[in-house]
Every structure is written in structure tokens, then in C-alpha cells.
Motif scaffolding. Sequence first.
Motif, PDB file in Angstrom:
ATOM      1  N   GLY A  40      19.175  24.310  48.801  1.00 34.65           N
ATOM      2  CA  GLY A  40      19.080  25.649  48.208  1.00 34.65           C
ATOM      3  C   GLY A  40      20.301  26.584  48.139  1.00 34.65           C
ATOM      4  O   GLY A  40      21.521  26.043  48.673  1.00 34.65           O
ATOM      5  N   GLY A  41      20.095  27.913  48.170  1.00 36.86           N
ATOM      6  CA  GLY A  41      21.020  29.169  48.244  1.00 36.86           C
ATOM      7  C   GLY A  41      21.602  28.881  49.588  1.00 36.86           C
ATOM      8  O   GLY A  41      23.152  29.131  49.909  1.00 36.86           O
ATOM      9  N   TYR A  42      20.846  28.463  50.643  1.00 38.39           N
ATOM     10  CA  TYR A  42      21.714  28.679  51.936  1.00 38.39           C
ATOM     11  C   TYR A  42      22.574  27.542  52.161  1.00 38.39           C
ATOM     12  O   TYR A  42      23.689  27.457  52.558  1.00 38.39           O
ATOM     13  N   ARG A  43      22.332  26.371  51.758  1.00 41.32           N
ATOM     14  CA  ARG A  43      23.315  25.262  51.756  1.00 41.32           C
ATOM     15  C   ARG A  43      24.404  25.310  50.876  1.00 41.32           C
ATOM     16  O   ARG A  43      25.644  25.158  51.390  1.00 41.32           O
ATOM     17  N   LEU A  44      24.450  26.264  49.765  1.00 39.44           N
ATOM     18  CA  LEU A  44      25.694  26.754  49.132  1.00 39.44           C
ATOM     19  C   LEU A  44      26.473  27.625  50.036  1.00 39.44           C
ATOM     20  O   LEU A  44      27.546  27.741  49.903  1.00 39.44           O
ATOM     21  N   PHE A  45      25.605  28.612  50.556  1.00 42.37           N
ATOM     22  CA  PHE A  45      26.248  29.412  51.568  1.00 42.37           C
ATOM     23  C   PHE A  45      27.111  28.824  52.572  1.00 42.37           C
ATOM     24  O   PHE A  45      28.252  28.995  52.870  1.00 42.37           O
ATOM     25  N   LEU A  46      26.424  27.792  53.004  1.00 41.53           N
ATOM     26  CA  LEU A  46      27.081  26.960  54.232  1.00 41.53           C
ATOM     27  C   LEU A  46      28.260  26.426  53.721  1.00 41.53           C
ATOM     28  O   LEU A  46      29.418  26.261  54.275  1.00 41.53           O
ATOM     29  N   LYS A  47      28.180  25.753  52.823  1.00 37.02           N
ATOM     30  CA  LYS A  47      29.413  24.890  51.936  1.00 37.02           C
ATOM     31  C   LYS A  47      30.515  25.821  51.398  1.00 37.02           C
ATOM     32  O   LYS A  47      31.641  25.680  51.921  1.00 37.02           O
ATOM     33  N   ARG A  48      30.347  27.257  51.257  1.00 35.95           N
ATOM     34  CA  ARG A  48      31.245  28.102  50.549  1.00 35.95           C
ATOM     35  C   ARG A  48      31.847  28.882  51.884  1.00 35.95           C
ATOM     36  O   ARG A  48      33.155  29.120  52.085  1.00 35.95           O
ATOM     37  N   PHE A  49      30.938  29.344  52.535  1.00 28.60           N
ATOM     38  CA  PHE A  49      31.508  30.358  53.645  1.00 28.60           C
ATOM     39  C   PHE A  49      31.398  29.629  55.079  1.00 28.60           C
ATOM     40  O   PHE A  49      31.767  30.246  55.903  1.00 28.60           O
ATOM     41  N   GLY A  50      30.233  28.968  55.424  1.00 30.21           N
ATOM     42  CA  GLY A  50      30.079  28.392  56.782  1.00 30.21           C
ATOM     43  C   GLY A  50      29.134  29.374  57.812  1.00 30.21           C
ATOM     44  O   GLY A  50      28.259  29.065  58.080  1.00 30.21           O
ATOM     45  N   TRP A  51      29.461  30.757  57.744  1.00 26.01           N
ATOM     46  CA  TRP A  51      28.772  31.582  58.182  1.00 26.01           C
ATOM     47  C   TRP A  51      29.387  33.053  58.087  1.00 26.01           C
ATOM     48  O   TRP A  51      30.539  32.912  57.361  1.00 26.01           O
ATOM     49  N   GLY A  52      28.875  33.960  58.545  1.00 27.93           N
ATOM     50  CA  GLY A  52      29.321  35.422  58.103  1.00 27.93           C
ATOM     51  C   GLY A  52      28.444  36.223  57.499  1.00 27.93           C
ATOM     52  O   GLY A  52      27.317  36.142  57.190  1.00 27.93           O
ATOM     53  N   GLY A  53      29.229  37.263  57.075  1.00 30.12           N
ATOM     54  CA  GLY A  53      28.358  38.444  56.130  1.00 30.12           C
ATOM     55  C   GLY A  53      29.343  39.532  55.637  1.00 30.12           C
ATOM     56  O   GLY A  53      30.524  39.400  55.815  1.00 30.12           O
ATOM     57  N   VAL A  54      28.678  40.530  55.548  1.00 30.38           N
ATOM     58  CA  VAL A  54      29.346  41.998  55.379  1.00 30.38           C
ATOM     59  C   VAL A  54      28.688  43.048  56.307  1.00 30.38           C
ATOM     60  O   VAL A  54      27.505  43.065  56.471  1.00 30.38           O
ATOM     61  N   GLY A  55      29.636  44.077  56.633  1.00 31.01           N
ATOM     62  CA  GLY A  55      28.895  45.207  57.641  1.00 31.01           C
ATOM     63  C   GLY A  55      28.217  44.380  58.612  1.00 31.01           C
ATOM     64  O   GLY A  55      28.618  43.662  59.477  1.00 31.01           O
ATOM     65  N   SER A  56      26.690  45.161  58.869  1.00 34.19           N
ATOM     66  CA  SER A  56      25.931  44.742  59.989  1.00 34.19           C
ATOM     67  C   SER A  56      25.047  43.275  59.599  1.00 34.19           C
ATOM     68  O   SER A  56      24.294  43.055  60.397  1.00 34.19           O
ATOM     69  N   ILE A  57      25.462  42.742  58.461  1.00 35.34           N
ATOM     70  CA  ILE A  57      24.732  41.704  58.012  1.00 35.34           C
ATOM     71  C   ILE A  57      25.376  40.545  58.459  1.00 35.34           C
ATOM     72  O   ILE A  57      26.582  40.037  57.964  1.00 35.34           O
ATOM     73  N   GLU A  58      24.857  39.748  59.425  1.00 37.45           N
ATOM     74  CA  GLU A  58      25.670  38.496  60.045  1.00 37.45           C
ATOM     75  C   GLU A  58      24.763  37.432  59.730  1.00 37.45           C
ATOM     76  O   GLU A  58      23.849  37.092  60.739  1.00 37.45           O
ATOM     77  N   ILE A  59      25.157  36.492  59.021  1.00 38.33           N
ATOM     78  CA  ILE A  59      24.305  35.286  58.979  1.00 38.33           C
ATOM     79  C   ILE A  59      24.759  33.808  59.633  1.00 38.33           C
ATOM     80  O   ILE A  59      25.961  33.702  59.671  1.00 38.33           O
ATOM     81  N   PHE A  60      23.690  33.425  60.414  1.00 37.08           N
ATOM     82  CA  PHE A  60      24.130  32.163  61.116  1.00 37.08           C
ATOM     83  C   PHE A  60      24.479  30.962  60.388  1.00 37.08           C
ATOM     84  O   PHE A  60      24.173  30.886  59.178  1.00 37.08           O
ATOM     85  N   GLY A  61      25.551  30.187  60.910  1.00 40.53           N
ATOM     86  CA  GLY A  61      26.055  28.962  60.248  1.00 40.53           C
ATOM     87  C   GLY A  61      26.746  28.133  61.106  1.00 40.53           C
ATOM     88  O   GLY A  61      26.345  27.920  62.117  1.00 40.53           O
ATOM     89  N   LEU A  62      27.578  27.583  60.237  1.00 42.18           N
ATOM     90  CA  LEU A  62      28.185  26.044  60.869  1.00 42.18           C
ATOM     91  C   LEU A  62      29.522  26.103  60.788  1.00 42.18           C
ATOM     92  O   LEU A  62      30.110  27.165  59.728  1.00 42.18           O
ATOM     93  N   GLY A  63      30.453  25.302  61.347  1.00 39.45           N
ATOM     94  CA  GLY A  63      31.680  25.190  61.367  1.00 39.45           C
ATOM     95  C   GLY A  63      32.545  25.198  62.531  1.00 39.45           C
ATOM     96  O   GLY A  63      32.056  25.817  63.760  1.00 39.45           O
ATOM     97  N   VAL A  64      33.689  24.869  62.498  1.00 39.69           N
ATOM     98  CA  VAL A  64      34.320  24.765  63.675  1.00 39.69           C
ATOM     99  C   VAL A  64      34.920  26.342  64.064  1.00 39.69           C
ATOM    100  O   VAL A  64      35.411  26.489  65.248  1.00 39.69           O
ATOM    101  N   ASP A  65      34.982  27.230  63.240  1.00 37.91           N
ATOM    102  CA  ASP A  65      35.271  28.526  63.659  1.00 37.91           C
ATOM    103  C   ASP A  65      34.091  29.463  63.688  1.00 37.91           C
ATOM    104  O   ASP A  65      34.436  30.741  63.734  1.00 37.91           O
TER     105      ASP A  65
END
Length: 150
Positions: A40-65
Motif C-alpha cells: 500500500g501507501g507505505y510501500r510507495l513511501f519507502l520506494k519514493r523516500f525510504g524514510w523521513g518526514g517533515v517537522g516533528s513527523i519522522e517515519i521509520f524506513g529503509l535505505g543505505v542513508d
Amino acid sequence: MTFNELSELLESNPTKSFGQGVSDAEIDIASVELEVELTGGYRLFLKRFGWGGVGSIEIFGLGVDVPPYLSLLPLTRSEREEMTPALPVHLIPLMNDGGGNLYCLDSRGVREPSVVFWEHTAGEQQEPTRVASDFTMWLAERIEREVDMK
């Protein structure tokens, strides 16, 4: 809101911080390791961004960085194996609320999992509270609240 609209909202925010995104193969490897399907949307988020967010919102994710504190795989292992109560296998942590509680995807049998709130003081038998029908809507609502608070 569509995922593309969410992506535009994220990318236009001046406080954004994201990774490079990851491949389908990397997501599939993580799915196997986590014993859940990342969809779903989380898979799309991982593909596009890997991890991260805005302001105090920080989403767990994947990636070398990915910063260690946002790295989905070790964080999930720790929540399942070292924490009490142990996080059930069907929950995929998305974000910490700052008090040890987690927003998670409930991966039980659906292609577009809902977002639930796992309260670390409520015990292992808790039924987490559903907070959004899917990842995209949940993140969009969080971002809108973050912007409104400024």
C-alpha cells in the motif's frame, strides 16, 4: 488523498528530510525479514523516500542513508524481542510518539493496512486503537495538523 498528492505535500514542505528511496527488491527483502508484507501507501513511501518526514513527523524506513534511530529493521526487531510488551509480528512500526508508544500498520490480511496506535503500557493482550484507514490518509492528516500548529 492520493499518494501522489501526499508526495507533493511532503516535498513542498520547507522542513522536509528524506532518504533516497529504495527498490522493490529491498522492500521485498525487508518484508521477508519482518515476516509481513509491506504494501500500500507505505510501500510507495519507502520506494519514493525510504524514510523521513517533515517537522516533528519522522517515519521509520529503509535505505543505505537511513539514520539508525529511524531504521525499520533493527527497530522492529528490538520492539518484538527486547521490549515489554513485545510488539506483535503483524504490526509494522511507522513512528514513535515520543513517549514510547508506536503508530503501526496492522498488516493482518489486507493489501492496504490500517494505522493503529500501540500503547507500550497497555500490555500484550491489547487491541491497538485504529487511528486511520490507511498510511496515506494518516500521514496526510498528521502533516496537516503539524502545519496548522505553526
